[in-house]
Design a protein around this motif. Structure first.
Motif, PDB file in Angstrom:
ATOM      1  N   GLU A   1       5.085   1.212   0.329  1.00 26.30           N
ATOM      2  CA  GLU A   1       5.702   0.451  -0.757  1.00 26.30           C
ATOM      3  C   GLU A   1       7.099   1.005  -1.011  1.00 26.30           C
TER       4      GLU A   1
ATOM      5  N   ALA B   1      11.593  -7.915 -10.729  1.00 25.56           N
ATOM      6  CA  ALA B   1      10.839  -7.790 -11.971  1.00 25.56           C
ATOM      7  C   ALA B   1      11.768  -7.363 -13.109  1.00 25.56           C
TER       8      ALA B   1
ATOM      9  N   ASN C   1      10.367 -10.031  -4.842  1.00 29.30           N
ATOM     10  CA  ASN C   1       9.645  -9.467  -5.983  1.00 29.30           C
ATOM     11  C   ASN C   1      10.603  -8.751  -6.929  1.00 29.30           C
TER      12      ASN C   1
ATOM     13  N   SER D   1       6.239  -4.669  -0.832  1.00 32.59           N
ATOM     14  CA  SER D   1       4.921  -4.178  -0.408  1.00 32.59           C
ATOM     15  C   SER D   1       4.490  -4.941   0.836  1.00 32.59           C
TER      16      SER D   1
ATOM     17  N   SER E   1       6.940 -10.363   1.059  1.00 33.65           N
ATOM     18  CA  SER E   1       7.877 -11.055   0.187  1.00 33.65           C
ATOM     19  C   SER E   1       9.024 -10.121  -0.172  1.00 33.65           C
TER      20      SER E   1
ATOM     21  N   TYR F   1       4.288  -6.710 -10.697  1.00 31.81           N
ATOM     22  CA  TYR F   1       3.581  -7.146  -9.497  1.00 31.81           C
ATOM     23  C   TYR F   1       2.437  -6.188  -9.226  1.00 31.81           C
ATOM     24  N   ASP F   2       1.335  -6.723  -8.680  1.00 30.29           N
ATOM     25  CA  ASP F   2       0.210  -5.866  -8.295  1.00 30.29           C
ATOM     26  C   ASP F   2       0.626  -4.994  -7.133  1.00 30.29           C
ATOM     27  N   SER F   3       0.179  -3.774  -7.161  1.00 30.75           N
ATOM     28  CA  SER F   3       0.463  -2.840  -6.078  1.00 30.75           C
ATOM     29  C   SER F   3      -0.457  -3.150  -4.901  1.00 30.75           C
ATOM     30  N   SER F   4       0.089  -3.121  -3.698  1.00 31.74           N
ATOM     31  CA  SER F   4      -0.737  -3.322  -2.511  1.00 31.74           C
ATOM     32  C   SER F   4      -1.635  -2.117  -2.256  1.00 31.74           C
TER      33      SER F   4
ATOM     34  N   GLU G   1      10.592  -4.748  -5.824  1.00 26.57           N
ATOM     35  CA  GLU G   1       9.477  -4.115  -5.126  1.00 26.57           C
ATOM     36  C   GLU G   1       9.211  -4.808  -3.805  1.00 26.57           C
TER      37      GLU G   1
END
Length: 176
Positions: free
Chosen positions: A81, A142, A140, A107, A137, A167-170, A105
């Motif tokens: 990340e 934010a 992202n 990921s 992507s 955003y959700d973390s991978s 971000e």
């Protein structure tokens, strides 16, 4: 029930963080980056057998049993990340502070040590492939905004509010 060694579970992590700040008058500008690389490793000692029954009598008659088997796994994955960020803490007045910021971000999907199985709902089947788990992507972005206002002159009572896009973390969904 587990008997004997379940194998080895390890996780290696490397993280690099760096930030810089610049204070100019009523502004405190901060920016930085965050890089994380996590390698979870799973080495099973044996395969598994799972049995699910409606009740105890089903176990003795072997009716209505669900069984599942899996071979021992020896897998690892590389998850990375990236994040870049900037924020400005602006002291508008003695009692009001506004903190806008922006974070980017990235990921990318993890790199696996073996092919991945995907569920094909059209054929109700599993297919094996080397395709990414999700599309990468680069959009992202934010934005963030925080506000703090001292309600009392002595600063003992402060009203704070903040909002942002996250955003959700991978890392939480991609590891083995």
């Amino acid at each position: 029930m587990v008997s004997g060694s379940e194998g080895v579970r390890r996780q290696r992590q490397f993280q690099l963080l760096q930030s810089v700040s610049l204070n100019a008058g009523r502004h405190a500008l901060r920016m930085g980056f965050d890089y994380r690389r996590i390698v979870p490793i799973r080495r099973d000692a044996t395969g598994t057998l799972s049995v699910i029954a409606q009740d105890m009598s089903a176990l003795s008659t072997t009716t209505n049993l669900w069984t599942g088997r899996s071979a021992a796994l020896s897998e690892s994955t590389v998850v990375t990340e990236w994040a870049l960020w900037v924020q400005d803490t602006w002291q508008v007045s003695r009692r009001l502070t506004i903190t806008p910021g922006l974070r980017w971000e990235f990921s990318p999907p993890p790199v696996t040590s073996s092919p991945v199985y995907f569920y094909d709902p059209v054929n109700d089947d599993l297919t094996q492939g080397q395709q990414p788990l999700w599309p990468a992507s680069y959009r992202n972005f934010a934005p963030r905004l925080g506000v703090a206002y001292q309600l009392s002159r002595d600063g003992r009572t402060v009203l704070r509010g903040a909002a942002g896009l996250f955003y959700d973390s991978s890392l939480s969904i991609a590891t083995i």
